[in-house]
Design an enzyme around this catalytic site. Structure first.
Site, short mmCIF file in Angstrom:
data_model
loop_
_atom_site.label_atom_id
_atom_site.label_comp_id
_atom_site.label_asym_id
_atom_site.label_seq_id
_atom_site.Cartn_x
_atom_site.Cartn_y
_atom_site.Cartn_z
N ASP A 123 38.45 34.30 46.62
CA ASP A 123 39.61 35.02 47.12
C ASP A 123 39.22 36.15 48.06
OD1 ASP A 123 41.48 33.53 45.79
OD2 ASP A 123 41.44 34.77 44.00
N ILE B 78 27.14 41.40 46.62
CA ILE B 78 26.33 40.93 45.50
C ILE B 78 25.03 41.73 45.41
CG2 ILE B 78 27.29 38.60 45.53
CD1 ILE B 78 24.65 37.70 46.92
N ASP B 79 25.05 42.96 45.92
CA ASP B 79 23.81 43.75 45.92
C ASP B 79 23.33 44.04 44.51
OD1 ASP B 79 26.21 45.33 45.86
OD2 ASP B 79 24.96 47.12 46.04
N GLN B 80 24.24 44.21 43.55
CA GLN B 80 23.81 44.49 42.18
C GLN B 80 23.19 43.25 41.52
OE1 GLN B 80 23.90 47.77 40.86
NE2 GLN B 80 24.28 47.96 43.06
N ASP C 117 43.11 42.17 37.81
CA ASP C 117 43.75 40.86 37.95
C ASP C 117 45.20 40.85 37.47
OD1 ASP C 117 41.53 39.77 39.06
OD2 ASP C 117 40.97 38.52 37.36
N ILE D 293 39.54 49.14 41.52
CA ILE D 293 38.52 48.08 41.58
C ILE D 293 38.53 47.44 42.98
CG2 ILE D 293 37.58 46.04 40.46
CD1 ILE D 293 37.83 48.43 38.59
#
Length: 429
Positions: free
Chosen positions: A116, A123-125, A307, A329
């Site tokens: 989505d 996605i660095d973590q 969500d 978020i």
């Protein structure tokens, strides 16, 4: 792409049974390839994401069958192979194959995941965790390559700079077979993380602390499934039907829920004046009226889930004043606003806040589901509206909601899914 057509204005009643959690399922399926035996899941939701994940499994010679909510996966003949980029790019949760392939083969290569469009979700973590465990990560033209040295992965301390469900689960998947002890700090606490840890522990993993902000993992050499894993109920699906029932219901029972997973959400509904009857594994929503405006701020679990801010929005139209939604978020999660305005809704975004004013009359219109939860908001608004609502890109809704047409029909809604092809054949497009 498919289209959902809703003939609005019908009052809802009856009962609906919630399916297994999408956000557990999309992590459990990649986790299954870590097993050295066939794996069996029960209460699997019949959603497009499951079928796309099965296509990815097939590309690795992992056999799977899905029938009546039971998914069987046999990874015993798995081979390393290029993963289908179309399926990878169709859902963001495919990034869990990074952790599971790394845990299985000590390396992984896959296209950058899609999903989505709800704003930046780096996605660095995930990469930070893989590197702490001894992997080297390269990104090149949308492809991520993860490799390890001859020693393979080793236990390490992983401190996540931000609370991330995806990075927490990927860290677990990579570490569960690594040599030594891994400690994940500032871990996310969502129920779906506990579900994944429970599945792995039942196969012989040593994971402690899931559901807290510190998770400890003792690596094991092998994982073997001894029983069927039943997936927890989907708290987001449950919240969607709770909102729908309060907005348009004359008495609806939501079955197969874990009320503790929904406390932040149900507390807000009760604050609005919805007289919920919360039982051990079900919630009854009576006819609700004279609702009050509320202020919502999304937070990591156990706070109000991001969500659920969109599925709750149509109910806020019924309140007798202005409500405010602040999504900490994903502040850019506002794709539903323009579409709801087409239906006559009084809703706007300003300064990273969503302001929802009373909207006594919604009218059916042609709208588009830009992503799963925006689509859920449009479904509820369509049920509330006078006339017909046509939701384009309904595939996005089907990605996340188990047998939604059947469930809505059982509640007295008039809803159908049609393909674009059939509309063309009938001269409607």
């Amino acid at each position: 792409m498919k289209k959902m057509i809703i003939h609005g204005g019908r009052r809802l009643s009856g009962e609906v049974t919630i399916g297994g959690a999408k956000n557990s399922t999309v992590a459990l399926i990649p986790a299954a390839i870590l097993a050295d035996t066939p794996v069996r899941f029960d209460m699997v939701p019949d959603i497009l994401d499951v079928h796309n994940l099965m296509l990815i499994l097939k590309s690795m010679n992992v056999h799977s069958t899905f029938e009546d909510g039971v998914l069987t996966i046999d990874p015993t003949e798995i081979v390393e192979a290029p993963l289908p980029s179309k399926a990878i790019k169709s859902l963001r949760a495919s990034y869990y194959f990074m952790g599971s392939l790394l845990g299985r083969f000590q390396r992984a290569t896959l296209s950058f995941p899609g999903g989505d469009n709800i704003g930046p979700r780096p996605i660095d973590q995930h990469i930070k965790a893989f590197e702490a465990l001894g992997a080297a990560v390269e990104e090149d033209n949308g492809t991520v390559r993860i490799t390890t040295g001859p020693e393979g992965l080793h236990g390490a301390r992983v401190f996540l700079d931000v609370v991330s469900v995806g990075a927490t689960i990927n860290s677990i998947l990579a570490a569960v077979k690594a040599t030594g002890t891994t400690v994940i700090e500032n871990a996310a606490k969502e129920p779906e993380i506990i579900d994944v840890a429970t599945f792995l522990n039942n196969m012989g993993a040593h994971i402690r602390g899931a559901g807290t902000d510190v998770i400890r993992i003792e690596g094991v050499p092998t994982l073997r499934a001894m029983n069927t894993h039943t997936i927890i109920p989907d708290r987001i699906e449950a919240g969607t039907y709770l909102s729908m029932a309060a907005a348009m219901g004359d008495g609806v029972v939501i079955k197969n829920v874990i009320p503790e997973h929904l406390e932040a959400f149900t507390a807000k509904m009760i604050e609005m004046g919805v007289p919920l009857e919360i039982n051990e594994d079900s919630i009854y929503v009576p006819h609700a009226e004279n609702l009050k405006p509320i202020r919502i701020k999304t937070m990591p679990f156990p706070g109000f889930a991001t969500d659920l801010q969109q599925p709750l929005t149509p109910l806020l139209f019924r309140a007798n004043g202005s409500s405010v939604v602040i999504d900490t978020i994903y502040p850019k999660r506002i794709m539903h606003i323009a579409e709801l305005r087409k239906m006559g809704a009084n809703i706007r975004s300003e300064d990273d806040m969503i302001v929802v004013d009373p909207s006594d009359e919604l009218n059916g219109n042609q709208v588009q589901a830009g992503e799963i939860r925006a689509g859920a908001a449009l479904v509820i608004a369509g049920l509330m509206a006078d006339g017909d609502t046509e939701i384009e890109a309904a595939d996005n809704i089907l990605r996340g909601y188990d047998r939604i047409v059947d469930k809505l029909t059982a509640l007295n809604a008039d809803v159908e899914i049609v393909s674009k092809e059939s509309l063309v054949e009938n001269g409607q497009d």
